[in-house]
Design a protein around this motif. Structure first.
Motif, short mmCIF file in Angstrom:
data_model
loop_
_atom_site.label_atom_id
_atom_site.label_comp_id
_atom_site.label_asym_id
_atom_site.label_seq_id
_atom_site.Cartn_x
_atom_site.Cartn_y
_atom_site.Cartn_z
N THR A 158 0.90 -1.38 0.04
CA THR A 158 0.12 -0.12 -0.10
C THR A 158 0.91 1.25 0.11
OG1 THR A 158 -1.53 -1.12 1.08
CG2 THR A 158 -1.80 1.45 1.12
N GLU A 159 1.78 1.27 0.78
CA GLU A 159 2.81 2.38 0.75
C GLU A 159 3.41 2.41 -0.41
OE1 GLU A 159 6.55 4.20 3.64
OE2 GLU A 159 5.70 2.16 4.09
N MET A 160 3.92 1.60 -1.00
CA MET A 160 4.70 1.53 -2.34
C MET A 160 3.55 2.35 -3.44
SD MET A 160 6.53 -2.25 -2.54
CE MET A 160 7.28 -1.96 -4.07
N ALA A 161 2.27 1.60 -3.57
CA ALA A 161 1.48 2.22 -4.41
C ALA A 161 1.05 3.76 -4.26
CB ALA A 161 -0.10 1.51 -4.40
N ASP A 162 1.15 4.21 -2.80
CA ASP A 162 0.75 5.43 -2.48
C ASP A 162 2.05 6.49 -3.16
OD1 ASP A 162 -1.66 5.05 -1.40
OD2 ASP A 162 -0.96 4.84 0.64
N THR A 163 3.14 6.02 -2.73
CA THR A 163 4.31 6.80 -3.11
C THR A 163 4.35 6.93 -4.51
OG1 THR A 163 5.83 4.66 -2.79
CG2 THR A 163 5.56 6.43 -0.91
N SER A 168 7.00 9.44 -5.56
CA SER A 168 8.21 9.51 -4.64
C SER A 168 8.58 8.29 -4.26
CB SER A 168 7.51 10.14 -3.45
OG SER A 168 6.31 9.74 -2.97
N LEU A 169 8.14 6.79 -5.02
CA LEU A 169 8.43 5.83 -4.95
C LEU A 169 10.27 5.75 -4.71
CD1 LEU A 169 7.97 2.80 -4.38
CD2 LEU A 169 7.97 2.34 -6.73
N ASN A 170 10.74 5.13 -3.63
CA ASN A 170 12.24 5.15 -3.26
C ASN A 170 12.87 3.79 -3.45
OD1 ASN A 170 12.02 4.46 -0.59
ND2 ASN A 170 10.86 6.37 -0.35
N ARG A 175 13.64 -2.26 -1.95
CA ARG A 175 14.79 -3.12 -1.18
C ARG A 175 13.68 -3.86 -0.12
NH1 ARG A 175 19.16 0.60 -2.02
NH2 ARG A 175 18.61 1.90 -0.28
N LYS A 176 13.05 -3.31 0.77
CA LYS A 176 12.14 -3.91 1.68
C LYS A 176 11.31 -4.99 0.82
CE LYS A 176 12.02 -0.07 5.28
NZ LYS A 176 10.96 0.83 5.69
N PHE A 177 10.83 -4.54 -0.08
CA PHE A 177 9.63 -5.46 -0.90
C PHE A 177 10.52 -6.54 -1.15
CE2 PHE A 177 8.09 -6.90 -5.01
CZ PHE A 177 6.69 -7.51 -4.42
N PRO A 219 2.24 -6.10 -8.09
CA PRO A 219 2.13 -5.78 -6.64
C PRO A 219 1.21 -4.71 -6.49
CG PRO A 219 4.20 -6.16 -6.58
CD PRO A 219 3.96 -5.98 -7.98
N PHE A 220 1.35 -3.55 -7.22
CA PHE A 220 0.19 -2.50 -7.09
C PHE A 220 -0.24 -1.75 -8.42
CE2 PHE A 220 4.64 -0.87 -6.40
CZ PHE A 220 4.78 0.09 -7.38
N LEU A 221 0.26 -2.26 -9.52
CA LEU A 221 0.02 -1.52 -10.90
C LEU A 221 -0.99 -2.63 -11.66
CD1 LEU A 221 3.45 -0.28 -12.24
CD2 LEU A 221 1.28 0.98 -11.03
N LYS A 222 -1.84 -2.11 -12.23
CA LYS A 222 -2.58 -3.11 -13.00
C LYS A 222 -2.30 -3.34 -14.11
CE LYS A 222 -6.92 -0.67 -11.34
NZ LYS A 222 -8.22 0.05 -11.62
#
Length: 750
Positions: A158-163, A168-170, A175-177, A219-222
């Motif tokens: 969720t955090e990755m999708a929002d950023t 602002s995805l960093n 790396r965590k994912f 994971p978060f894109l269609k």
């Protein structure tokens, strides 16, 4: 699931490794490189693996390792040792290589099994069957991908999708994912190749489920989750085809422009996975076995072939029980195997009765036979012929005697002008890289062999240059870390031979045949640089391997092959190898459109000799003045390198050459530098008298100055008449420069 012996679970010694295994798992899953802070963890894991793979194991380690493939565990132990060595030396490339290899070979699975066994994250009384630790993880990735995304890593996704929506995805989030994704997959990902274009190769992540291979959504894109790599950076790209399913290592993507793809895939280390049951089984068994396998696994013809292939291959790889089920119905085959086994036991018993020294001699003699056959095939056996007539060395007659011997010593009846022979000999004596240029059939290679046939104590080693040579390893060889051996090329073997004590009085001519088929400054760069140093030496490999070789020889407990490798390192290929003084480097080249041009760096360090076809009349004139001589002139290296003229005697010739060089001082790289003057001083020091010294000025201009010229025609036109006037006393150089001026655009030697 299997029940583990309570004694094992309650054993304090086995439990003491728990923290190390936890840290080690994190090291494998994280992308950061191992460093000295991790050495203690590596040391502990190594101690655990070594204790469990020893022939005489402790009771507790024996109980733990009893269901593990010990040979596979030993391979992992060797990889861990290599990783430790790489960490100690700080070799980042080697660290990453060993780390990826450990993941590929299944180290994550044995780490995970250990942690689960000792109460980390599940019931300590029941664990997975450790016999399957050496799979690469594909079989165990049967969890629901969507469930994992939306339950275990939902907050992170969720955090990755929002950023990403906010641009602002960093790297930290990616790396965590990737860390969690590697844990989910046990380190390896399956990709299906969907496109191989002219610019890139593209694959999509897939998962093996009970319904077959299914594409993993992003994971978060269609959009579809595609992973690509430029085709020009891929090694062995021909082995991967569209439609293939491959198992790969991966890391977090580092390119900010493609951060949404999340993963960087190591296509080079890909393993192609079979997609049909028949294809998978044929790697292990014959057709009769395959029919039995269908019965054992209750396979129906309409079943999904892709599911069966991977499961069956891994089961055959790792499950002794499956192999036993297959073999139970093949009694006749078992009887044959038993007979073969008994015969092997008899052979083994017979071998064990031999004394160790007899075994060693048997291996040595076999190896000698192999080497003799190889030498006979490549023509490298050089029988010593002492039947030739030995001629006295007379300095004043040396060149003219060589001219006669070149003609009479060989059926080819080689004919060269005296000036060519003088230039060749004096350039060798001055230790200048001697380059023989000219069209095919003019005798460039032949003059090298003819010199060895005419002079005592001269050895020739011809090294054919390959178009594929791109770096120093192609010329010298490389260190093999697994065998602890240096793998030399014929070029390096020739240098080692010249360095032997018994060969110090011999002159070794190492000739690179057609040396500009590849870029000389690429593969020959280390030699060129070393020759500029006071101590001319080459660095072949890290010194620690040499120290290890000394320990192997001192202890004397390693295998015969390992001891032989160590002996070669000590005697022939030290880590810092000094180029022997009795070696001279020669190159031949044909100047046409198929070869690489010489760079200014190579020209600056060389003496260029053009050898052209002689006219019929020129040959007849030379033949009429030849003496009838055969045999070899008595000489050794010490005599060959003795100067004739001192610095004062050649100073006037140096001034004349400098006068010509200064004509080109306004053009880049065209006039002589300090290196060039050093070369010509050494060259002239071997001329025999005043007449010959002045004669060779013409050849020096031709071989050291004119090849340096590459000037636009319009820039030199105003000076061309002055230069020609200065060159009038030197007919060969005058004629050559005149021909150089007959161009429309650029005036150059070639």
């Amino acid at each position: 699931m299997v029940t583990v012996n309570n004694v094992v679970l309650e054993d304090e010694e086995l439990m003491s490794y728990r923290d190390s295994f936890l840290s080690f798992q994190n090291m494998l899953l994280n992308e950061e490189n191992f460093n000295n802070d991790n050495l203690q963890v590596l040391t502990n894991i190594l101690a655990f693996m070594k204790a469990g793979t020893k022939p005489k194991r402790k009771k507790n380690f024996k109980a733990y390792f009893e269901n593990i493939d010990i040979n596979k565990a030993k391979d992992l132990t060797d990889l861990l040792q290599e990783l430790k060595v790489a960490v100690e030396s700080g070799e980042l490339e080697s660290i990453n290589k060993q780390k990826n290899e450990l993941i590929t070979q299944g180290m994550l699975l044995i780490t995970k099994s250990y942690l689960e066994m000792f109460s980390l994250g599940r019931d300590s009384r029941e664990v997975q069957d450790t016999k399957n630790f050496d799979t690469t993880g594909e079989v165990n990735v049967l969890h629901n991908y969507s469930k994992w995304l939306y339950e275990e890593v939902n907050d992170l996704v969720t955090e990755m999708a929002d950023t990403y929506q906010n641009s602002s995805l960093n790297q930290d989030l990616v790396r965590k994912f990737v860390y969690e994704f590697k844990r989910f997959l046990n380190g390896r990902l399956l990709l299906k190749i969907i496109d191989i274009g002219t610019k890139q190769i593209i694959g999509v992540p897939i998962q093996l489920t009970k319904y077959g291979y299914k594409i993993l959504p992003h994971p978060f894109l269609k959009s579809e989750w595609e992973l690509s790599r430029p085709i020009e950076t891929l090694n062995n790209k021909e082995r991967i085809k569209v439609g293939d399913i491959i198992a790969v290592n991966f890391a977090a993507v580092r390119n900010e422009h493609f951060i949404s793809s999340l993963l960087y895939v190591d296509f080079d280390g890909a393993e192609v996975v079979p997609q049909t049951l028949h294809q998978a089984l044929l790697e292990y068994v014959d057709t009769e076995y395959i029919e039995k396998a269908y019965e054992v696994f209750e396979v129906k013809k309409q079943d999904d072939e892709m599911i069966k292939s991977l499961l069956t291959k891994k089961l055959l790889d790792t499950s002794a029980e499956v192999r036993q089920l297959l073999s139970d119905d093949l009694n006749q085959l078992n009887e044959i195997r038993e007979a073969i086994s008994k015969q092997n036991e008899k052979i083994t018993e017979a071998e064990e009765t031999l004394e160790e020294n007899r075994k060693d001699w048997n291996r040595i003699l076999k190896r000698i036979d192999e080497l003799v056959k190889i030498d006979e095939l490549d023509g490298s056996i050089r029988q010593v012929d002492n039947s030739f007539e030995k001629l006295e060395y007379i300095p004043e007659q040396f060149i003219s005697n060589l001219q006669s011997l070149f003609y009479h010593n060989d059926n080819q009846h080689l004919i060269y002008k005296l000036g060519i022979i003088k230039s060749f000999v004096y350039a060798l004596q001055a230790n200048i890289l001697t380059i023989l240029a000219g069209p095919s059939g003019t005798g460039k290679s032949s003059i090298v062999h003819a010199f060895a046939s005419a002079v005592e104590n001269v050895e020739v080693r011809m090294i054919p240059v390959q178009t594929s040579w791109t770096d120093t390893q192609d010329l010298l060889g490389y260190f093999h870390p697994m065998d602890k051996a240096f793998v030399p090329t014929p070029f390096m073997e020739a240098l080692a031979e010249a360095a032997m004590e018994e060969n110090k009085s011999k002159l070794f001519l190492i000739c690179l045949d057609e040396m500009n088929l590849a870029h000389i400054e690429y593969y020959f760069s280390e030699i060129l640089s070393a020759r500029e140093e006071k101590t001319q030496s080459l660095r072949l490999y890290p010194k620690r391997h040499w120290n290890t070789a000394k320990i192997i020889l001192t202890e004397g407990t390693a295998s015969l092959e390992r001891q032989q490798n160590a002996r070669e390192l000590i005697d022939l290929y030290p880590p810092v190898f000094r180029i022997p003084e009795n070696v001279r480097f020669i190159g031949t080249l044909n100047m046409d459109h198929t070869v690489k041009p010489l760079s200014p760096k190579v020209i600056d360090r060389s003496f260029i000799m053009e050898i052209n076809h002689l006219t019929f009349q020129e040959k007849e004139d030379i033949k009429s003045n030849l003496q009838k001589l055969t045999g070899k002139i008595k000489m050794n290296y010490e005599l060959f390198e003795e100067f004739v003229l001192d610095a004062e005697s050649i100073s006037d010739a140096i001034e004349k050459i400098e006068e010509i060089s200064l004509l080109f001082k306004d053009f880049p790289n065209a006039s002589l530098n300090s290196r060039g003057y050093k070369h010509i001083r050494n060259f002239l020091s071997y001329t025999k008298d005043e007449i010959e010294k002045n004669e060779m000025i013409d050849f020096i201009i031709l071989g050291k100055i004119l090849p340096r010229i590459e000037i636009k025609r319009m820039e030199i036109d105003s000076n061309s008449n002055t230069i020609l006037q200065k060159l009038l006393p030197y007919p060969l150089s005058y004629e050559k420069f005149n021909r150089m001026l007959n161009t429309k655009h650029t005036v150059n030697f070639w």
